[in-house]
Design a protein around this motif. Structure first.
Motif, short mmCIF file in Angstrom:
data_model
loop_
_atom_site.label_atom_id
_atom_site.label_comp_id
_atom_site.label_asym_id
_atom_site.label_seq_id
_atom_site.Cartn_x
_atom_site.Cartn_y
_atom_site.Cartn_z
N LYS B 77 0.83 -1.21 0.00
CA LYS B 77 0.00 0.00 0.00
C LYS B 77 0.87 1.27 0.00
CE LYS B 77 -2.80 -1.12 3.43
NZ LYS B 77 -3.90 -0.99 4.42
N TYR B 128 -2.06 -4.62 -7.46
CA TYR B 128 -3.08 -4.12 -6.55
C TYR B 128 -3.84 -2.94 -7.16
CZ TYR B 128 -5.22 -2.30 -2.24
OH TYR B 128 -6.09 -1.83 -1.30
N SER B 129 -3.08 -2.04 -7.82
CA SER B 129 -3.76 -0.87 -8.37
C SER B 129 -4.66 -1.27 -9.55
CB SER B 129 -2.73 0.22 -8.77
OG SER B 129 -2.26 -0.02 -10.07
N LYS B 132 -7.77 -2.75 -7.88
CA LYS B 132 -8.64 -1.70 -7.36
C LYS B 132 -9.50 -1.12 -8.47
CE LYS B 132 -5.64 0.98 -5.23
NZ LYS B 132 -5.10 2.08 -4.34
N ASP B 136 -13.55 -1.57 -8.67
CA ASP B 136 -14.37 -0.36 -8.58
C ASP B 136 -15.26 -0.25 -9.81
OD1 ASP B 136 -13.35 0.28 -6.18
OD2 ASP B 136 -12.03 1.91 -6.89
N TYR B 162 -9.54 -6.60 -1.15
CA TYR B 162 -10.03 -5.28 -1.55
C TYR B 162 -11.56 -5.29 -1.53
CZ TYR B 162 -10.63 -0.91 -4.06
OH TYR B 162 -10.99 0.38 -4.40
N LYS B 186 -9.73 -1.96 2.56
CA LYS B 186 -8.53 -1.99 1.74
C LYS B 186 -7.69 -3.20 2.08
CE LYS B 186 -9.94 1.71 -0.10
NZ LYS B 186 -11.01 1.37 -1.02
#
Lengths: 97, 599
Positions: B77, B128-129, B132, B136, B162, B186
């Motif tokens: 993170k 991870y990004s 995400k 989303d 997540y 998170k």
């Protein structure tokens, strides 16, 4: 009036109980007419016969005539004294008894 | 009133029946609709979650990321390096080429084998990004309640990879400026979820199911806003090991509300249908049963009031029912006509009976007029007194008496009883009476009179009728009677000053008994002051209510009690005595008496 019919080889015996009057004469006449055709000797057993009115005597007279015409016989047996008196008064005892 | 009652009864029955049926149907509908709704929803969710899973695992290295993140989530993170070349370095170094897009196992091994710790963190951060963004996007695009990815490893139970942020739709997400309504958990957050065998998560964790599992769960989960959850768990498997579970979570209350709404619409439609059917049935019932019945009832009422069968038939003819009521209407119609013709017939019969009664009355009068009935019978003869009566049992009788002067010194006396009663006896009696009188008036002796009468009667006597006759001719000057008894009752005779005694006279056969009869005459002496009483068998044989006869003894007794009286009084006394003896009993036979006395 009540009748009991007993048929034998040579004759038919009809036992009459009660009274032969205007109300019962027709019934007896019909019965006798039927039986007269079947035999030449018709006998009326009068042991239990209480009374015979003039209408009743007429039936007996007719029966006697019918049987005579076919050379048979019609007779009354065991006639009580009351009935005998009636027959004697009317004068029919000579031919019916 | 009755017809309305029938309507109410049937309607109540119908409504009760349909209500019961409706409730039962509602239950069935609820069950099947719930099942249908859920299975449709589940199908949709399964399809969608599968799509999300595919997107998720297309994120290269995600399987490696799942394992690596347990111990390094803080570093991942924290790593914010926009100039991240770790991936391209790795691809070049390991010569991975395109396999990076389709072989997760090769990618997993390559990262593990050849990357330094710093590179691994960088790669993980990059994965991870991507994760995400994908989650989303998918979450806001599909519009499910919550979407999150958690560990399915029992050692790391409750580890969150997540949870998608909620922007209220994909537009909110792509605008870039708006703030999310709800910020999800998170990487590295913890979620308290049961994962034993009975739960959906447990089944997936223990490898018992490799399909999407559903579960309704009540209770707070992490910091989710609601307490009733409808959850779908989709396993992510790598090399036979379930690494993670992709979860879609609904607010079960909202979910159920929409379910109940859809069921309610169904029920409302169903009850509306039932009401319409009920209405149609009741209307039909009114048309095919109640209305014709009311018409029929009206016709019957009208008929019983007016007795007008034509009108009743006309009214009934308008009833159009083609069922049992129609048949009943026809029957009633036929009945009305039948009653009418019966009434007419009856009227005719009554008229006929009245006519016969009138004729009988006339016949009775005629018969009575045939017998001498004016007294004193011989007003200019003082030497004797005679009196007689005849009372028929029916209108007309078979008995008769007679007395007439043959000449100045000879009085003929007759009493007779025809066999039988009523009209035949009356006809026979008339004939007998006239024959006897005619022969007697010719001056023939009594025996000859009866013999001749017998001959004529026997000529045409098919019915074997006969008549008992006592017939005598009295010489008035001497009182000597020459008599014949043709089957008749014994006469009763009284000497002057003596008692009545039965005279057992000679008997012949009744007239009509047989052809060629011969009668014997006998003589009796009637004294001055003496009397001769003649009668028919109706007198001694009169019966009381106990069917006992009046009898000869009682007759003689009564006569002797009144022996001093004149014939008219003697007969009246005998009559009274017989009447009081008979009482209420019906008179069966004609009753006839005659008395003559010499003065």
């Amino acid at each position: 009036m009540k009748t009991t019919v007993q048929k034998k080889s040579s004759s038919i015996i009809v036992a009459v109980e009660g009274r032969i009057d205007t109300t019962t004469a027709r019934q007896l006449q019909q019965q006798i007419n039927t039986l007269a055709a079947e035999t030449s000797h018709l006998i009326l057993d009068c042991t239990e016969l209480e009374y015979v009115s003039s209408a009743g005597i007429r039936v007996l007279l007719a029966a006697h005539k019918t049987m005579s015409q076919k050379n048979g016989t019609f007779s009354l047996t065991k006639v009580s004294s009351e009935v005998k008196d009636i027959l004697e008064i009317t004068g029919f005892s000579e031919i019916l008894l | 009133m009755k017809k309305r009652k029938l309507m109410i009864q049937v309607s109540a029955l119908l409504v009760a029946f349909f209500l019961a049926g409706g409730v039962l149907a509602a239950l069935l509908v609820y069950k099947s609709a719930t099942r249908t709704y859920l299975s449709a929803k589940n199908d949709m969710i399964t399809r969608d979650i599968e799509a999300v899973r595919k997107t998720t695992i297309s994120n290269s290295g995600i399987n490696w990321f799942f394992d690596f993140a347990y111990d390094h989530y803080d570093e991942i993170k924290a790593s914010v390096d926009l100039e991240n070349n770790a991936w391209s370095d790795l691809i070049e170094r390991e010569n991975l080429g395109d396999s990076i897009y389709y072989d997760p196992e090769v990618v997993y091994n390559a990262i593990e084998k050849s990357s330094s710790y710093e590179e691994k963190v960088k790669i993980a951060s990059s994965i991870y990004s991507t994760l995400k963004y994908q989650m989303d996007y998918d979450s806001n695009s599909y519009g499910y309640g919550n979407m999150f990815l958690i560990s399915a490893d029992s050692e790391h139970s409750g580890f969150v990879y997540y949870q998608a942020d909620d922007y209220g739709g994909v537009d909110g997400l792509t605008d870039g400026e708006s703030e999310p309504f709800y910020v999800g958990m998170k990487l590295g957050d913890r979620l308290d979820l049961d994962s034993d065998e009975s739960t959906a998560l447990g089944k997936i964790s223990l490898g018992k199911s490799d399909q999407t599992e559903f579960e309704i769960y009540t209770g707070q989960i992490g910091d989710l806003k609601y307490q009733s959850h409808y959850m779908a768990f989709c396993p992510i498997v790598f090399k036979g090991r379930t690494q993670a579970a992709l979860v879609i979570d609904y607010n079960w209350n909202e979910f159920r509300e929409s379910l109940i709404n859809s069921i309610l619409i169904m029920l409302v439609l169903m009850f509306a249908g039932i009401i319409v059917i009920c209405g149609i049935i009741i209307l039909q019932l009114r048309r095919i049963a109640v209305k014709p019945l009311a018409q029929l009832q009206g016709a019957v009422k009208e008929y019983s009031r007016s007795k007008d069968s034509a009108r009743a038939v006309d009214i009934i003819g308008r009833i159009k029912a083609k069922n049992e009521i129609g048949v009943l209407a026809d029957d009633v119609s036929a009945l009305a006509v039948e009653i009418d013709s019966y009434m007419k017939e009856n009227m005719k019969l009554v008229g006929e009976r009245e006519r016969v009664a009138a004729e009988m009355e006339l016949a009775a009068k005629l018969q009575a007029d045939m017998l001498p009935s004016v007294y004193p019978a011989f007003p200019d003869r003082q030497e004797f007194d005679v009196y007689a009566t005849m009372t028929p049992a029916k209108e007309v009788g078979g008995d008769f008496y007679d007395f007439f002067l043959v000449d100045n010194d000879h009085l003929a006396l007759a009493i007779a009883d025809v066999s039988g009663k009523g009209i035949p006896a009356a006809l026979f009696m008339m004939m007998s009476k006239i024959l006897i009188q005619n022969f007697a008036m010719m001056g023939l002796p009594p025996a000859t009179v009866l013999e001749k009468t017998n001959e004529i009667i026997c000529r045409n006597n098919e019915e074997e009728m006969f008549v008992t006759v006592w017939f005598g001719i009295m010489e008035i000057s001497t009182g000597r009677i020459t008599a014949v008894n043709a089957g008749h009752e014994f006469p009763i005779i009284r000497t002057a000053g003596g008692d009545y005694e039965i005279l057992k006279d000679k008997h012949g056969m009744a007239v009509g008994g047989m052809p060629g009869l011969r009668y014997k005459e006998y003589e009796i002496q009637l004294e001055k002051g003496g009397a001769l009483f003649l009668y028919t068998d109706g007198l001694p044989e009169a019966q009381n209510t106990d069917e006992e006869m009046f009898g000869m003894n009682r007759l003689v007794e009564v006569l002797n009690k009144h022996k001093d009286k004149m014939p008219v009084d003697v007969l009246a006394e005998v009559r009274n005595e017989v009447n009081s003896y008979v009482g209420e009993a019906e008179q069966f036979d004609d009753l006839t008496m005659l008395e003559i006395t010499l003065i």
